[in-house]
Design a protein around this motif. Structure first.
Motif, PDB file in Angstrom:
ATOM      1  N   SER A 130       0.974  -1.262  -0.009  1.00 43.71           N
ATOM      2  CA  SER A 130      -0.036   0.043  -0.005  1.00 43.71           C
ATOM      3  C   SER A 130       0.849   1.079  -0.074  1.00 43.71           C
ATOM      4  O   SER A 130       0.496   2.455  -0.634  1.00 43.71           O
ATOM      5  N   PHE A 131       1.989   1.261   0.729  1.00 40.82           N
ATOM      6  CA  PHE A 131       2.764   2.301   0.749  1.00 40.82           C
ATOM      7  C   PHE A 131       3.531   2.650  -0.722  1.00 40.82           C
ATOM      8  O   PHE A 131       3.510   3.732  -1.030  1.00 40.82           O
ATOM      9  N   LEU A 132       3.622   1.462  -1.098  1.00 41.23           N
ATOM     10  CA  LEU A 132       4.294   1.741  -2.601  1.00 41.23           C
ATOM     11  C   LEU A 132       3.358   2.231  -3.552  1.00 41.23           C
ATOM     12  O   LEU A 132       3.653   3.288  -4.327  1.00 41.23           O
ATOM     13  N   VAL A 133       2.097   1.642  -3.345  1.00 41.40           N
ATOM     14  CA  VAL A 133       1.191   2.107  -4.432  1.00 41.40           C
ATOM     15  C   VAL A 133       1.022   3.585  -4.102  1.00 41.40           C
ATOM     16  O   VAL A 133       0.522   4.530  -5.111  1.00 41.40           O
ATOM     17  N   SER A 134       0.603   4.027  -2.993  1.00 40.14           N
ATOM     18  CA  SER A 134       0.497   5.579  -2.503  1.00 40.14           C
ATOM     19  C   SER A 134       1.617   6.449  -3.140  1.00 40.14           C
ATOM     20  O   SER A 134       1.389   7.712  -3.413  1.00 40.14           O
ATOM     21  N   ARG A 135       2.824   5.881  -3.497  1.00 41.14           N
ATOM     22  CA  ARG A 135       4.123   6.685  -3.924  1.00 41.14           C
ATOM     23  C   ARG A 135       4.354   6.618  -5.424  1.00 41.14           C
ATOM     24  O   ARG A 135       4.996   7.491  -5.912  1.00 41.14           O
ATOM     25  N   SER A 136       3.851   5.331  -5.883  1.00 40.28           N
ATOM     26  CA  SER A 136       4.198   5.103  -7.383  1.00 40.28           C
ATOM     27  C   SER A 136       3.107   4.856  -8.402  1.00 40.28           C
ATOM     28  O   SER A 136       3.333   4.702  -9.325  1.00 40.28           O
ATOM     29  N   GLY A 137       1.958   4.549  -7.754  1.00 36.18           N
ATOM     30  CA  GLY A 137       0.781   4.116  -8.461  1.00 36.18           C
ATOM     31  C   GLY A 137       0.774   2.690  -9.006  1.00 36.18           C
ATOM     32  O   GLY A 137       1.567   1.879  -8.173  1.00 36.18           O
ATOM     33  N   GLY A 138       0.049   2.371  -9.829  1.00 34.12           N
ATOM     34  CA  GLY A 138       0.011   1.067 -10.450  1.00 34.12           C
ATOM     35  C   GLY A 138      -0.564  -0.118  -9.529  1.00 34.12           C
ATOM     36  O   GLY A 138      -1.341   0.435  -8.554  1.00 34.12           O
ATOM     37  N   ASP A 139      -0.664  -1.359  -9.908  1.00 33.77           N
ATOM     38  CA  ASP A 139      -1.087  -2.396  -9.138  1.00 33.77           C
ATOM     39  C   ASP A 139      -0.037  -3.144  -8.443  1.00 33.77           C
ATOM     40  O   ASP A 139       0.935  -3.059  -8.833  1.00 33.77           O
ATOM     41  N   VAL A 140      -0.702  -3.951  -7.512  1.00 29.83           N
ATOM     42  CA  VAL A 140       0.310  -4.858  -6.779  1.00 29.83           C
ATOM     43  C   VAL A 140      -0.234  -6.156  -6.327  1.00 29.83           C
ATOM     44  O   VAL A 140      -1.604  -6.200  -6.233  1.00 29.83           O
ATOM     45  N   LYS A 141       0.593  -7.086  -6.057  1.00 35.19           N
ATOM     46  CA  LYS A 141      -0.050  -8.354  -5.697  1.00 35.19           C
ATOM     47  C   LYS A 141       1.054  -8.951  -4.825  1.00 35.19           C
ATOM     48  O   LYS A 141       2.362  -8.538  -5.062  1.00 35.19           O
ATOM     49  N   VAL A 142       0.743  -9.244  -3.736  1.00 35.31           N
ATOM     50  CA  VAL A 142       1.557  -9.754  -2.431  1.00 35.31           C
ATOM     51  C   VAL A 142       1.733 -11.611  -2.575  1.00 35.31           C
ATOM     52  O   VAL A 142       0.634 -12.213  -2.435  1.00 35.31           O
ATOM     53  N   PHE A 143       2.815 -11.971  -2.212  1.00 39.98           N
ATOM     54  CA  PHE A 143       2.825 -13.521  -2.074  1.00 39.98           C
ATOM     55  C   PHE A 143       3.857 -14.053  -1.093  1.00 39.98           C
ATOM     56  O   PHE A 143       4.797 -13.176  -0.874  1.00 39.98           O
ATOM     57  N   VAL A 144       3.268 -14.849  -0.183  1.00 41.36           N
ATOM     58  CA  VAL A 144       4.226 -15.523   0.804  1.00 41.36           C
ATOM     59  C   VAL A 144       4.035 -16.987   0.801  1.00 41.36           C
ATOM     60  O   VAL A 144       3.307 -17.435   1.498  1.00 41.36           O
ATOM     61  N   ASP A 145       4.649 -17.501   0.036  1.00 38.99           N
ATOM     62  CA  ASP A 145       4.619 -18.952  -0.333  1.00 38.99           C
ATOM     63  C   ASP A 145       3.308 -19.664  -0.536  1.00 38.99           C
ATOM     64  O   ASP A 145       2.967 -20.693  -0.109  1.00 38.99           O
ATOM     65  N   THR A 146       2.348 -18.625  -1.047  1.00 36.28           N
ATOM     66  CA  THR A 146       1.014 -19.180  -1.005  1.00 36.28           C
ATOM     67  C   THR A 146       0.708 -19.061  -2.409  1.00 36.28           C
ATOM     68  O   THR A 146      -0.597 -19.545  -3.005  1.00 36.28           O
ATOM     69  N   ALA A 147       1.495 -18.973  -3.742  1.00 32.06           N
ATOM     70  CA  ALA A 147       1.021 -18.962  -4.982  1.00 32.06           C
ATOM     71  C   ALA A 147       2.247 -19.627  -5.809  1.00 32.06           C
ATOM     72  O   ALA A 147       3.382 -19.757  -5.125  1.00 32.06           O
ATOM     73  N   PRO A 148       2.247 -20.042  -6.968  1.00 31.39           N
ATOM     74  CA  PRO A 148       3.431 -20.568  -7.695  1.00 31.39           C
ATOM     75  C   PRO A 148       4.472 -19.550  -8.154  1.00 31.39           C
ATOM     76  O   PRO A 148       4.498 -19.171  -9.198  1.00 31.39           O
ATOM     77  N   VAL A 149       5.184 -19.141  -7.123  1.00 33.45           N
ATOM     78  CA  VAL A 149       6.288 -18.232  -7.520  1.00 33.45           C
ATOM     79  C   VAL A 149       7.545 -18.884  -6.788  1.00 33.45           C
ATOM     80  O   VAL A 149       7.589 -19.428  -5.808  1.00 33.45           O
ATOM     81  N   MET A 150       8.652 -18.690  -7.852  1.00 32.84           N
ATOM     82  CA  MET A 150       9.828 -19.276  -7.546  1.00 32.84           C
ATOM     83  C   MET A 150      10.839 -18.483  -6.605  1.00 32.84           C
ATOM     84  O   MET A 150      11.625 -17.577  -7.169  1.00 32.84           O
TER      85      MET A 150
END
Length: 393
Positions: A130-150
């Motif tokens: 949220s902090f990032l979005v408030s300063r740079s705009g755009g969309d974000v997604k967060v992951f903590v070992d809960t999605a197919p991310v290497m």
């Protein structure tokens, strides 16, 4: 999560934004922040395919099912332009392998000795996102070992550390006792420089493995790994791994603990990741008495709860069989009549390790009504055959 104000479009970028992100991440309790691009791991698809072709994923079918998304972040989310890699230290404040000196207690992996890290880290990631979005705009997604991310290859590309010979991430600043989380964003951020491998000729992690789970450096066969066997694997644990398992009932930290880079590791700062006293070398006698309700109560909010009472007792019974402690026999006898076949079967194995051979057949006759599963009958046959072999030799 999407920016909703026009001010975000004119938010500061570059070094000023990165400095603000670093400061915010530190304030939230993260140990480090690094940035990479979604195209930074071109070698990942071939390596993942090699891993899957070898069958090293065992029963983790979801790894094959999500192969395309796992191998390339842009398949998971085509709009991603930058990936933030966050670490959070969970280092132990004592020797993590003290349980190995006392076979009557249970060894629980350091990461699972308190709150579930998913719950602890995800909320902080969302706040940073949220902090990032408030300063740079755009969309974000967060992951903590809960999605197919290497996460580990991405973290290496971001300069967080390198994947050691045990395939875990190692950092010159943090050692290897840390969790990884990621923030995918459509914002364009300057990437960090990848880290180089600093393992050198060291093989401490490979030689420390109790089940020879590394067919070669930098390759892990999960089917032989005690972390996989005690957590991900749902059925009976193969006989060849039961004795080497010792008293490790949830995960295994041997390869991490052996790494000399952990001399730079620090004890966890986040209170929710600091070990609960009752989960550091708990006596097996108490764990064997847990019914489903007591198990759920004891491990509420813990990652251990995920494997369920039956799988947990399966692990505890193997440790009991390896303990040499005859005082555990009454609890094992009770569990030999348990409703769950996976519990009954391994209880039989544990009895074979602790009871004199002459008593085993009498016990079998007494428990005949519980022998209603082919797997349990097979355990009895193997146990009685093994006992007779011991008598002859």
């Amino acid at each position: 999560m999407t920016a909703a104000t026009p001010e975000a479009a004119s938010a500061p970028t570059g070094r000023k934004l990165r400095a603000a992100l670093d400061a915010k991440a530190q304030a939230l309790g993260f140990s480090s922040l690094a940035v990479t691009r979604p195209d930074a791991i071109p070698q990942a698809p071939a390596r993942l395919r090699h891993f899957l072709d070898a069958g090293f994923h065992g029963s983790m079918a979801w790894m094959a099912e999500t192969e395309a998304r796992r191998a390339d972040p842009r398949v998971l989310w085509p709009e991603v332009r930058s990936i933030l890699i966050l670490t959070m230290n969970y280092g132990p404040d004592r020797d993590p392998l003290t349980h190995l000196a006392d076979p009557t207690v249970a060894g629980i992996s350091v990461y699972a000795r308190h709150r579930d890290y998913h719950d602890v880290i995800k909320g902080k990631l969302k706040e940073l996102a949220s902090f990032l979005v408030s300063r740079s705009g755009g969309d974000v997604k967060v992951f903590v070992d809960t999605a197919p991310v290497m996460e580990k290859p991405l973290a290496a590309a971001a300069g967080t550390g390198w994947q050691g010979k045990h395939t875990n991430l190692v950092s010159r600043q943090l050692g290897s006792w840390f969790f990884l989380g990621s923030i995918f964003t459509t914002a364009e951020l300057e990437p960090d420089t990848p880290e180089t491998d600093h393992c050198g000729s060291c093989k401490a992690c490979l030689t420390a493995c109790p089940t020879d789970a590394f067919p070669e450096a930098y390759r892990l066969d999960a089917r032989r790994c005690l972390s996989y066997l005690t957590i991900e694997h749902a059925g009976p644990i193969p006989h060849e791994f039961r004795q080497p398992m010792g008293n490790r009932i949830y995960g295994c930290d041997d390869c991490l603990a052996a790494c000399p880079w952990n001399k730079f590791a620090q004890a966890a700062q986040e209170a929710k990741l600091q070990a609960r006293a009752d989960l550091v070398d708990p006596p097996l006698a108490g764990l064997l008495k847990l019914d489903d309700a007591a198990f759920r109560q004891m491990f509420s909010g813990s990652p251990i709860k995920r494997i369920g009472r039956d799988r947990f007792l399966r692990n505890c019974l193997i440790a009991a069989g390896n303990s040499g402690d005859g005082s555990l026999i009454p609890d094992i006898l009770r569990l030999a009549g348990d409703a769950a076949p996976v519990v009954r079967g391994v209880a039989v194995w544990a009895l074979g390790r602790l009871l004199p051979a002459a008593e085993l057949d009498m016990v079998r006759q007494r428990l005949a009504s519980a022998e209603t599963d082919d797997g349990v009958r097979a355990e009895w046959r193997a146990t009685l055959t093994g006992a007779q072999e011991d008598i002859r030799h």
